[in-house]
Design an enzyme around this catalytic site. Sequence first.
Site, mmCIF file in Angstrom:
data_model
loop_
_atom_site.group_PDB
_atom_site.id
_atom_site.type_symbol
_atom_site.label_atom_id
_atom_site.label_comp_id
_atom_site.label_asym_id
_atom_site.label_seq_id
_atom_site.Cartn_x
_atom_site.Cartn_y
_atom_site.Cartn_z
ATOM 1 N N TRP A 54 33.528 -27.593 42.752
ATOM 2 C CA TRP A 54 33.078 -27.230 44.098
ATOM 3 C C TRP A 54 33.338 -28.284 45.162
ATOM 4 O O TRP A 54 33.055 -28.073 46.327
ATOM 5 C CB TRP A 54 31.568 -26.930 44.091
ATOM 6 C CG TRP A 54 30.743 -27.901 43.280
ATOM 7 C CD1 TRP A 54 30.234 -27.678 42.030
ATOM 8 C CD2 TRP A 54 30.346 -29.236 43.623
ATOM 9 N NE1 TRP A 54 29.558 -28.792 41.565
ATOM 10 C CE2 TRP A 54 29.613 -29.769 42.540
ATOM 11 C CE3 TRP A 54 30.536 -30.054 44.746
ATOM 12 C CZ2 TRP A 54 29.074 -31.058 42.535
ATOM 13 C CZ3 TRP A 54 30.013 -31.342 44.744
ATOM 14 C CH2 TRP A 54 29.292 -31.826 43.653
ATOM 15 N N ASN A 55 33.861 -29.454 44.780
ATOM 16 C CA ASN A 55 33.851 -30.539 45.765
ATOM 17 C C ASN A 55 34.974 -30.486 46.789
ATOM 18 O O ASN A 55 34.816 -31.017 47.897
ATOM 19 C CB ASN A 55 33.795 -31.907 45.071
ATOM 20 C CG ASN A 55 34.936 -32.107 44.123
ATOM 21 O OD1 ASN A 55 35.422 -31.153 43.526
ATOM 22 N ND2 ASN A 55 35.382 -33.332 43.975
ATOM 23 N N LYS A 89 39.532 -19.124 38.716
ATOM 24 C CA LYS A 89 38.073 -19.000 38.773
ATOM 25 C C LYS A 89 37.541 -20.214 39.528
ATOM 26 O O LYS A 89 37.453 -21.314 39.006
ATOM 27 C CB LYS A 89 37.435 -18.949 37.375
ATOM 28 C CG LYS A 89 35.994 -18.449 37.502
ATOM 29 C CD LYS A 89 35.024 -18.987 36.494
ATOM 30 C CE LYS A 89 34.457 -20.339 36.730
ATOM 31 N NZ LYS A 89 33.535 -20.490 37.885
ATOM 32 N N GLU A 146 31.282 -21.346 41.126
ATOM 33 C CA GLU A 146 30.319 -20.315 41.566
ATOM 34 C C GLU A 146 29.581 -20.745 42.837
ATOM 35 O O GLU A 146 28.918 -19.942 43.482
ATOM 36 C CB GLU A 146 29.329 -19.974 40.451
ATOM 37 C CG GLU A 146 28.576 -21.141 39.830
ATOM 38 C CD GLU A 146 29.310 -21.800 38.652
ATOM 39 O OE1 GLU A 146 30.525 -22.023 38.742
ATOM 40 O OE2 GLU A 146 28.643 -22.122 37.647
ATOM 41 N N GLU A 166 41.604 -32.358 34.480
ATOM 42 C CA GLU A 166 41.338 -33.348 35.532
ATOM 43 C C GLU A 166 39.831 -33.546 35.558
ATOM 44 O O GLU A 166 39.099 -32.691 36.069
ATOM 45 C CB GLU A 166 41.817 -32.828 36.892
ATOM 46 C CG GLU A 166 43.321 -32.664 37.017
ATOM 47 C CD GLU A 166 44.060 -33.988 37.130
ATOM 48 O OE1 GLU A 166 43.420 -35.055 37.097
ATOM 49 O OE2 GLU A 166 45.290 -33.945 37.240
ATOM 50 N N CYS A 179 36.163 -37.224 42.513
ATOM 51 C CA CYS A 179 36.397 -37.751 41.169
ATOM 52 C C CYS A 179 36.964 -39.161 41.200
ATOM 53 O O CYS A 179 36.671 -39.970 40.336
ATOM 54 C CB CYS A 179 37.333 -36.823 40.424
ATOM 55 S SG CYS A 179 38.796 -36.435 41.404
ATOM 56 N N PHE A 189 28.433 -39.213 41.239
ATOM 57 C CA PHE A 189 29.007 -38.164 42.093
ATOM 58 C C PHE A 189 28.212 -38.024 43.395
ATOM 59 O O PHE A 189 27.896 -36.931 43.862
ATOM 60 C CB PHE A 189 29.083 -36.828 41.351
ATOM 61 C CG PHE A 189 30.391 -36.103 41.611
ATOM 62 C CD1 PHE A 189 31.604 -36.725 41.403
ATOM 63 C CD2 PHE A 189 30.406 -34.785 42.069
ATOM 64 C CE1 PHE A 189 32.801 -36.072 41.643
ATOM 65 C CE2 PHE A 189 31.600 -34.111 42.313
ATOM 66 C CZ PHE A 189 32.797 -34.766 42.093
ATOM 67 N N GLU A 202 48.699 -33.635 37.934
ATOM 68 C CA GLU A 202 48.833 -32.759 39.091
ATOM 69 C C GLU A 202 49.642 -33.522 40.139
ATOM 70 O O GLU A 202 49.801 -34.727 40.050
ATOM 71 C CB GLU A 202 47.446 -32.433 39.686
ATOM 72 C CG GLU A 202 46.483 -31.771 38.709
ATOM 73 C CD GLU A 202 46.645 -30.275 38.593
ATOM 74 O OE1 GLU A 202 47.718 -29.747 38.901
ATOM 75 O OE2 GLU A 202 45.671 -29.626 38.175
HETATM 76 P P1 NAD Z 1 31.715 -28.459 36.210
HETATM 77 O O1 NAD Z 1 32.463 -28.966 35.049
HETATM 78 O O2 NAD Z 1 30.283 -28.191 36.070
HETATM 79 O O3 NAD Z 1 32.368 -27.085 36.712
HETATM 80 C C1 NAD Z 1 33.745 -26.988 37.037
HETATM 81 C C2 NAD Z 1 34.206 -25.561 36.840
HETATM 82 O O4 NAD Z 1 34.170 -25.259 35.453
HETATM 83 C C3 NAD Z 1 33.325 -24.515 37.521
HETATM 84 O O5 NAD Z 1 34.154 -23.482 38.010
HETATM 85 C C4 NAD Z 1 32.449 -24.009 36.377
HETATM 86 O O6 NAD Z 1 31.986 -22.696 36.566
HETATM 87 C C5 NAD Z 1 33.435 -24.071 35.224
HETATM 88 N N1 NAD Z 1 32.840 -24.198 33.887
HETATM 89 C C6 NAD Z 1 31.745 -24.895 33.535
HETATM 90 N N2 NAD Z 1 31.544 -24.792 32.189
HETATM 91 C C7 NAD Z 1 32.556 -24.036 31.707
HETATM 92 C C8 NAD Z 1 32.913 -23.569 30.412
HETATM 93 N N3 NAD Z 1 32.186 -23.867 29.330
HETATM 94 N N4 NAD Z 1 34.021 -22.803 30.274
HETATM 95 C C9 NAD Z 1 34.773 -22.484 31.341
HETATM 96 N N5 NAD Z 1 34.484 -22.880 32.602
HETATM 97 C C10 NAD Z 1 33.402 -23.665 32.781
HETATM 98 O O7 NAD Z 1 32.028 -29.504 37.381
HETATM 99 P P2 NAD Z 1 31.490 -29.490 38.881
HETATM 100 O O8 NAD Z 1 30.057 -29.890 38.850
HETATM 101 O O9 NAD Z 1 31.887 -28.204 39.524
HETATM 102 O O10 NAD Z 1 32.390 -30.659 39.510
HETATM 103 C C11 NAD Z 1 32.067 -32.009 39.396
HETATM 104 C C12 NAD Z 1 32.924 -32.687 38.340
HETATM 105 O O11 NAD Z 1 34.298 -32.426 38.560
HETATM 106 C C13 NAD Z 1 32.790 -34.190 38.387
HETATM 107 O O12 NAD Z 1 32.665 -34.720 37.094
HETATM 108 C C14 NAD Z 1 34.102 -34.646 38.999
HETATM 109 O O13 NAD Z 1 34.478 -35.949 38.697
HETATM 110 C C15 NAD Z 1 35.053 -33.636 38.485
HETATM 111 N N6 NAD Z 1 36.234 -33.549 39.334
HETATM 112 C C16 NAD Z 1 37.430 -34.021 38.878
HETATM 113 C C17 NAD Z 1 38.553 -34.006 39.692
HETATM 114 C C18 NAD Z 1 39.885 -34.537 39.234
HETATM 115 O O14 NAD Z 1 40.890 -34.203 39.827
HETATM 116 N N7 NAD Z 1 39.950 -35.357 38.202
HETATM 117 C C19 NAD Z 1 38.457 -33.485 40.978
HETATM 118 C C20 NAD Z 1 37.227 -33.017 41.403
HETATM 119 C C21 NAD Z 1 36.120 -33.038 40.569
#
Ligand code: NAD
Length: 475
Positions: A149-150, A173, A176, A249, A283, A381, A456
């Site tokens: 979501w960020n 996807k 949410e 990522e 991130c 975060f 990426e």
């Molecule tokens: P999250 O992992 O909770 O959710 C990310 C996505 O994955 C959402 O769409 C969620 O619905 C989905 N998801 C969650 N569990 C799942 C599962 N079991 N199977 C399939 N899909 C699933 O992360 P968040 O809270 O949305 O984002 C924050 C995290 O993302 C931080 O840890 C941040 O560092 C990381 N992030 C990484 C990058 C990068 O490029 N490396 C960029 C942005 C954010």
Amino acid sequence: MKKQWNHFIEGTFFTPTGGEYIQEFRPMTGELGEEIARGSVTDVDAAVTSANAALHSWKNKKQIERGRVLMAIARDIRNSANDFARQEADETGKPLKVAAFEVELCAQYFEYYGGVAPALHGEQIDLGPNYHCYTTRDPFGVIGVILPWNAPMNQAGRAIAPALAAGNTVVVKPSEFTSISLLQMAQMAVDKSGLPPGVFNVVTGTGKETGEPLVVHPLVRKLAFTGSVRAGREIGKLAGDRILPLTLELGGKSPNIIFEDADLDKAIHGSIMAFTINSGQVCLAGTRALVHESIFEEFSKRIATAVKKLQVSDGIEFGLGPMTTKAQYDQVGRYYEVAKKEGAKALVGGEMPRTNGGWYVAPTVYTNVTNDMSIAQEEVFGPVLVLIPFKDEEEAVAIANDTEYGLAAGLWTKDISRAHRIASKIEAGQVFVNEYPSGGVETPFGGYKKSGFGREKGLEALHHYTQTKTTIIRL
Ligand code: NAD
């Protein structure tokens, strides 16, 4: 009644088969936002089936024609940039200027990959006069894209543009918490930019109900995931079972090393940028400032003074925005307590600020920190920085690498030899020297260690969305 958004499948809005919706929120006030469809296994199947049906004609288009469509998407994103930025700001809580910057980045991904699409080619390999041998770069097929979501549009452009340029079709996807800008973008791509229906589909919903069915769908041939290590691990297990290629990522706890010969004005400005960008919900945020002991006191005083002046905004136009989700807001609050218990000292921040009900937190700088503390090892975060002194290069590198993550690192020095020397020893996917963050859509991006794998951005991402076929002909 709040507006309800349906999935976007086969070029049109698609009512969820279960008839259920999920509530979004407005982080600036904590009020209810609009609703998005709760995707089910059946909805995901409809989206993947549509993407699979669109595949043949999309991958057989001339590369230059696919590139032209991507360029049109870039143009149309720019033409509606203000609307997209407002939508992003509304859903994520980020200040409008930051949202506008990320919308522009999204346009740049489509522009860049539209431009390089015609240059995608294999090579000829010389096996002597009796053979003709060449490689081709084939698309995988349907790519599943799961996003956090960020930075919704920025991350979407980063994954979708190279996937489409290489001849794949996608089912996305989004998180949410922030799905609507993506639904609007997919609709725009089909209605205005000339993308054929089915090439870019969006199914909304939770990770378990909508994300997992996408990971396990047999017609999904590669998955690009951006998000937490926790979810990455769950997805990795599912993907392992079906040998699904992945790009992961994930998170970070990036070091930002300030040497004694650094331009201190620039280093302080850059170090603040590194941990407050998008209110720390990035991130690659530089959240561990490793500072040479000879300048530690001066650096600490000056960064604390500068951070005190930062505006925590109650408005959309300027300042630091709120946390995008209530859970993230609570998490930052928990880390303020953890840091206190561990004996860290807040030079600034460390307490929840009073706001108008939005999910705002205080930019915080801690001293009295050692690298083994949770506040130095775990991804908060949020806009939280720890300051840690070091005595020489060897110790700086040891502390920098003493983390399970490896997404990014910063270095501040005027000594170019030192910059190369240290950069070569850092275990991270990108090293920024004298600027944080740095790079563009052209520069490969990804993690070492638990920050993930695959790349990426840049040409490397284009190649990651293809598989190489080698044809060897005995003449
Ligand atoms: P999250 O992992 O909770 O959710 C990310 C996505 O994955 C959402 O769409 C969620 O619905 C989905 N998801 C969650 N569990 C799942 C599962 N079991 N199977 C399939 N899909 C699933 O992360 P968040 O809270 O949305 O984002 C924050 C995290 O993302 C931080 O840890 C941040 O560092 C990381 N992030 C990484 C990058 C990068 O490029 N490396 C960029 C942005 C954010």
